[in-house]
Write an enzyme that holds these catalytic residues in place. Structure first.
Site, PDB file in Angstrom:
ATOM      1  N   HIS A   1     -15.139  23.933   8.242  1.00 33.20           N
ATOM      2  CA  HIS A   1     -13.779  23.518   7.848  1.00 33.20           C
ATOM      3  C   HIS A   1     -13.445  24.109   6.479  1.00 33.20           C
ATOM      4  O   HIS A   1     -13.734  23.484   5.455  1.00 33.20           O
ATOM      5  CB  HIS A   1     -13.712  21.996   7.721  1.00 33.20           C
ATOM      6  CG  HIS A   1     -13.845  21.259   9.003  1.00 33.20           C
ATOM      7  ND1 HIS A   1     -12.774  20.717   9.661  1.00 33.20           N
ATOM      8  CD2 HIS A   1     -14.933  20.954   9.746  1.00 33.20           C
ATOM      9  CE1 HIS A   1     -13.188  20.104  10.759  1.00 33.20           C
ATOM     10  NE2 HIS A   1     -14.492  20.233  10.830  1.00 33.20           N
TER      11      HIS A   1
ATOM     12  N   GLY B   1     -11.140  18.659  16.229  1.00 39.58           N
ATOM     13  CA  GLY B   1     -10.963  17.444  17.016  1.00 39.58           C
ATOM     14  C   GLY B   1     -12.183  17.098  17.833  1.00 39.58           C
ATOM     15  O   GLY B   1     -13.188  17.818  17.824  1.00 39.58           O
TER      16      GLY B   1
ATOM     17  N   LYS C   1      14.327  -4.432  -9.215  1.00 34.13           N
ATOM     18  CA  LYS C   1      13.760  -5.783  -9.235  1.00 34.13           C
ATOM     19  C   LYS C   1      12.300  -5.784  -9.694  1.00 34.13           C
ATOM     20  O   LYS C   1      11.477  -5.075  -9.133  1.00 34.13           O
ATOM     21  CB  LYS C   1      13.860  -6.383  -7.827  1.00 34.13           C
ATOM     22  CG  LYS C   1      15.296  -6.667  -7.420  1.00 34.13           C
ATOM     23  CD  LYS C   1      15.866  -7.714  -8.343  1.00 34.13           C
ATOM     24  CE  LYS C   1      17.271  -8.147  -7.962  1.00 34.13           C
ATOM     25  NZ  LYS C   1      17.856  -9.019  -9.000  1.00 34.13           N
TER      26      LYS C   1
ATOM     27  N   CYS D   1     -13.103  24.682  13.617  1.00 33.62           N
ATOM     28  CA  CYS D   1     -14.078  23.794  14.247  1.00 33.62           C
ATOM     29  C   CYS D   1     -13.821  23.700  15.758  1.00 33.62           C
ATOM     30  O   CYS D   1     -14.056  24.663  16.454  1.00 33.62           O
ATOM     31  CB  CYS D   1     -14.122  22.441  13.555  1.00 33.62           C
ATOM     32  SG  CYS D   1     -15.744  21.680  13.787  1.00 33.62           S
TER      33      CYS D   1
ATOM     34  N   LYS E   1      -1.790   5.394  -5.236  1.00 35.87           N
ATOM     35  CA  LYS E   1      -2.878   5.157  -6.205  1.00 35.87           C
ATOM     36  C   LYS E   1      -3.763   6.384  -6.339  1.00 35.87           C
ATOM     37  O   LYS E   1      -4.220   6.719  -7.431  1.00 35.87           O
ATOM     38  CB  LYS E   1      -3.759   4.002  -5.705  1.00 35.87           C
ATOM     39  CG  LYS E   1      -3.388   2.667  -6.282  1.00 35.87           C
ATOM     40  CD  LYS E   1      -4.408   1.626  -5.860  1.00 35.87           C
ATOM     41  CE  LYS E   1      -4.690   1.743  -4.419  1.00 35.87           C
ATOM     42  NZ  LYS E   1      -4.938   0.649  -3.601  1.00 35.87           N
TER      43      LYS E   1
ATOM     44  N   SER F   1       0.866  -1.187   0.000  1.00 37.02           N
ATOM     45  CA  SER F   1       0.000   0.000   0.000  1.00 37.02           C
ATOM     46  C   SER F   1       0.902   1.237   0.000  1.00 37.02           C
ATOM     47  O   SER F   1       2.131   1.118  -0.009  1.00 37.02           O
ATOM     48  CB  SER F   1      -0.913  -0.016   1.215  1.00 37.02           C
ATOM     49  OG  SER F   1      -0.153  -0.136   2.385  1.00 37.02           O
ATOM     50  N   SER F   2       0.286   2.399   0.015  1.00 41.71           N
ATOM     51  CA  SER F   2       1.009   3.687   0.062  1.00 41.71           C
ATOM     52  C   SER F   2       1.880   3.955  -1.167  1.00 41.71           C
ATOM     53  O   SER F   2       2.899   4.629  -1.076  1.00 41.71           O
ATOM     54  CB  SER F   2       1.916   3.789   1.300  1.00 41.71           C
ATOM     55  OG  SER F   2       1.173   3.640   2.450  1.00 41.71           O
ATOM     56  N   LEU F   3       1.506   3.403  -2.316  1.00 41.64           N
ATOM     57  CA  LEU F   3       2.278   3.687  -3.531  1.00 41.64           C
ATOM     58  C   LEU F   3       1.780   4.950  -4.217  1.00 41.64           C
ATOM     59  O   LEU F   3       2.411   5.452  -5.140  1.00 41.64           O
ATOM     60  CB  LEU F   3       2.194   2.510  -4.509  1.00 41.64           C
ATOM     61  CG  LEU F   3       2.879   1.226  -4.058  1.00 41.64           C
ATOM     62  CD1 LEU F   3       2.713   0.144  -5.105  1.00 41.64           C
ATOM     63  CD2 LEU F   3       4.363   1.476  -3.791  1.00 41.64           C
TER      64      LEU F   3
ATOM     65  N   LYS G   1      10.401  -8.638  -9.998  1.00 39.64           N
ATOM     66  CA  LYS G   1       9.637  -9.837  -9.584  1.00 39.64           C
ATOM     67  C   LYS G   1       8.366  -9.493  -8.800  1.00 39.64           C
ATOM     68  O   LYS G   1       7.304 -10.053  -9.082  1.00 39.64           O
ATOM     69  CB  LYS G   1      10.553 -10.764  -8.775  1.00 39.64           C
ATOM     70  CG  LYS G   1      10.020 -12.184  -8.629  1.00 39.64           C
ATOM     71  CD  LYS G   1      10.026 -12.972  -9.918  1.00 39.64           C
ATOM     72  CE  LYS G   1      11.371 -13.611 -10.159  1.00 39.64           C
ATOM     73  NZ  LYS G   1      11.445 -14.283 -11.481  1.00 39.64           N
TER      74      LYS G   1
ATOM     75  N   GLU H   1     -10.769  24.185   5.005  1.00 46.56           N
ATOM     76  CA  GLU H   1      -9.722  23.416   4.309  1.00 46.56           C
ATOM     77  C   GLU H   1     -10.287  22.477   3.252  1.00 46.56           C
ATOM     78  O   GLU H   1      -9.604  22.133   2.286  1.00 46.56           O
ATOM     79  CB  GLU H   1      -8.859  22.633   5.311  1.00 46.56           C
ATOM     80  CG  GLU H   1      -9.534  21.483   6.055  1.00 46.56           C
ATOM     81  CD  GLU H   1     -10.264  21.911   7.335  1.00 46.56           C
ATOM     82  OE1 GLU H   1     -10.589  23.109   7.470  1.00 46.56           O
ATOM     83  OE2 GLU H   1     -10.515  21.037   8.190  1.00 46.56           O
TER      84      GLU H   1
HETATM   85  N1  GLN Z   1     -15.973  18.086  18.721  1.00 47.09           N
HETATM   86  C1  GLN Z   1     -16.544  19.266  18.204  1.00 47.09           C
HETATM   87  C2  GLN Z   1     -18.007  19.080  17.843  1.00 47.09           C
HETATM   88  O1  GLN Z   1     -18.457  17.985  17.636  1.00 47.09           O
HETATM   89  C3  GLN Z   1     -15.752  19.799  17.015  1.00 47.09           C
HETATM   90  C4  GLN Z   1     -15.690  18.855  15.863  1.00 47.09           C
HETATM   91  C5  GLN Z   1     -14.589  19.191  14.877  1.00 47.09           C
HETATM   92  O2  GLN Z   1     -13.617  19.851  15.215  1.00 47.09           O
HETATM   93  N2  GLN Z   1     -14.708  18.706  13.658  1.00 47.09           N
HETATM   94  O3  GLN Z   1     -18.736  20.039  17.723  1.00 47.09           O
END
Ligand code: GLN
Length: 532
Positions: A508, A355, A188, A382, A18, A14-16, A190, A510
């Site tokens: 988010h 988190g 290699k 978040c 894809k 894995s980790s090639l 093989k 990102e």
């Molecule tokens: N734990 C927080 C919530 O549920 C924030 C979630 C997160 O950072 N994605 O609201």
């Protein structure tokens, strides 16, 4: 044109990459004017990766329609700038769930339900769903895992059947690894031969091989692989280590991966596209000399993939500011008042990560207090935004026990609280506030200026929210709620206008940041960090 289906499988290990090869091929076909999408089939039994912890598969990516998805969908979006949806990520769990539901519903009319044909039919139906519904010219399907895994058998069997049914409209690209044995000074082949044999045992003959390697492959190696694997020599490509993954599409184009694909599916090849914007992004990466140093405060520092989309968004933002990103991971469990100065004072900006749960939360407050008191550009995402609110409540409003009810159910100052509609939720999978929601921004806010817009849409993944009972108090004390959902009035963005750049988003940003369209808030944050 009839939809062409391209499968990308992997062998040896894995980790090639894809995901990167799939995204690169998609990019090249898209540059030729084709309508392309990529989907990921994961052989694990979880319904989706939403309940997996980041140690398992890294970050959970969120699609616009609120699917908690494999992080490869993030690569797809960053490369081709086409939104993915729930339909772009299927797991064995989802396949079985659908089949079992149909069985309970009596759809199989008393038949014995079996892997072949019922599971494979369900896989095939899902493979084709995007092609038939959205009329894509190319549907690229990445099969997770490695050929030979027990879990991937039903998927390979489905590929075998589809190759048979679709004929010229179906291709298999197999990615393998060619190790270099330093003592023998030899590459290699093989392991590649064995992995292709595995595929052939499943009845699947690859049309194209991509060999991952750390050293240039000689013409001899390619010929040998072609001979042993029943693949045309011109359809054997190398994917050599490059300083930036964004070079992979160019390396593949140089070797003609996209034109061989087109020839094989019987589509006229046409002129090779220049990929000018992509090349200009790469040039900016390589030409940037000065650094911008950003600290990412989170609890999964040892796992770079846990914050994949944030890393990428910061990288894009640094590149568009013509800076090299110097990203420092700061373990939130190890950060305290005693070492804050030492760990944070040399940064140009701080990002406090999303988190769940209590672990490392105090370190996040320390980072936020430091950022606020030292007027250091600070970005809370978040949970990071929720921590911004809690830290402000504790240290500015003077509510020393302020908290989120996620961390302390009994706090008397629940500045972050469970959303009303979340109170009755008992199931964990797919039940958060997920996907894209609209947000109105105050025109005079820094956030609105960064976006150049007062109405935006960003993706969410959370259960808790800013408790609006406290809104006035916060605003009076200097933390403004500058973004809110137009329908529910949930607070989506907070900022301290007095500071240079101190912004928290409940969403988010990102997830929407792509190579050719970086998220404006990240670009603005990095700009502020540079001007610090
Ligand atoms: N734990 C927080 C919530 O549920 C924030 C979630 C997160 O950072 N994605 O609201």
């Amino acid at each position: 044109m009839e939809t062409k289906y391209i499968f990308v499988t992997g062998g040896v290990t894995s980790s090639l990459g894809k995901g990167i090869i799939s995204a690169s091929l998609a990019k090249l076909l898209q540059a030729r004017g084709f309508n392309v999408t990529i989907q990921k089939f994961d052989p694990y039994i979880n319904i989706d990766p939403g309940t997996l912890n980041p140690y398992e598969h890294g970050e959970c990516y969120v699609t616009v329609d609120g699917h908690e998805a494999d992080l490869d969908l993030g690569h797809y979006e960053r490369f081709i700038n086409v939104e993915t949806t729930r339909a772009n990520n299927i797991t064995t769990g989802r396949i079985y769930q659908n089949v079992i539901e149909k069985e309970r519903h009596g759809d199989y009319l008393g038949k014995t339900v079996q892997i072949i044909p019922h599971i494979t039919d369900e896989i095939k139906r899902n493979v084709k769903l995007l092609g038939t519904k959205n009329k894509y010219d190319f549907v690229i399907t990445e099969i997770g895992g490695t050929v030979g895994d027990i879990e991937s058998h039903p998927f390979l069997e489905s590929v075998r059947q589809l190759k048979w049914e679709l004929g010229k409209n179906c291709l298999v690209v197999h990615l393998t690894y060619v190790p270099y044995i330093a003592a023998a000074k030899e590459l290699k082949t093989k392991p590649t031969q064995h992995s292709v044999k595995h595929l052939q045992e499943a009845g699947v003959q690859p049309d194209i091989l991509v060999l991952r390697t750390e050293h240039e492959l000689t013409a001899d190696v390619r010929r040998k692989v072609a001979l042993f694997c029943n693949v045309e020599p011109k359809a054997v490509f190398q994917s050599i280590d490059v300083p930036s993954v964004f070079e992979v599409p160019l390396k593949m184009q140089e070797q003609g991966l996209d034109s061989v694909v087109l020839e094989k599916v019987g589509v006229e090849v046409g002129p090779t596209p220049e990929l000018a914007p992509w090349r200009s992004f790469l040039n900016r990466i390589y030409n940037a000399t000065e650094k911008v140093k950003i600290g990412l405060v989170g609890k999964y520092v040892e796992l770079p993939d846990a914050y994949k989309s944030i890393n990428e968004a910061l990288f894009q933002a640094a590149t568009y500011n013509d800076r090299k990103l110097d990203l420092v991971f700061i373990h939130s469990e190890k950060l305290n008042e005693g070492n804050a100065e030492e760990l944070l004072s040399n940064l140009d900006g701080i990002v406090v990560a999303p988190g769940f749960g209590n672990r490392g939360i105090e370190g996040k407050f320390v980072a936020l207090k430091y950022g606020r008191e030292h007027n250091l550009p600070t970005f809370g995402i978040c949970l990071g935004m929720q921590c911004m609110v809690i830290e402000f409540a504790r240290n500015v409003l003077g509510y020393s026990d302020a908290n989120s009810t996620e961390m302390d159910e009994k706090t008397t100052h629940n500045v972050i609280d469970l959303m009303e509609e979340q109170k009755s939720v008992s199931n964990y999978g797919g039940t958060m506030r997920l996907g894209a929601y609209e947000c109105d921004l105050l025109p005079e806010s820094k956030a609105a200026k960064a976006y150049g817009a007062t109405h935006i849409k960003e993706r969410h993944r959370h259960r808790f929210e800013f408790n609006s009972d406290y809104r006035n108090e916060f605003e009076k004390a200097g933390m403004k709620c500058v973004g809110e959902n137009p329908d529910t009035h949930l607070v989506e963005v907070v900022e301290i206008p007095e500071l240079k750049w101190y912004i928290g988003t409940q969403y988010h940003p990102e997830y929407t940041s792509t190579v050719l369209k970086p998220n404006p808030l990240f670009v603005d944050f990095v700009k502020a960090a540079i001007n610090k």
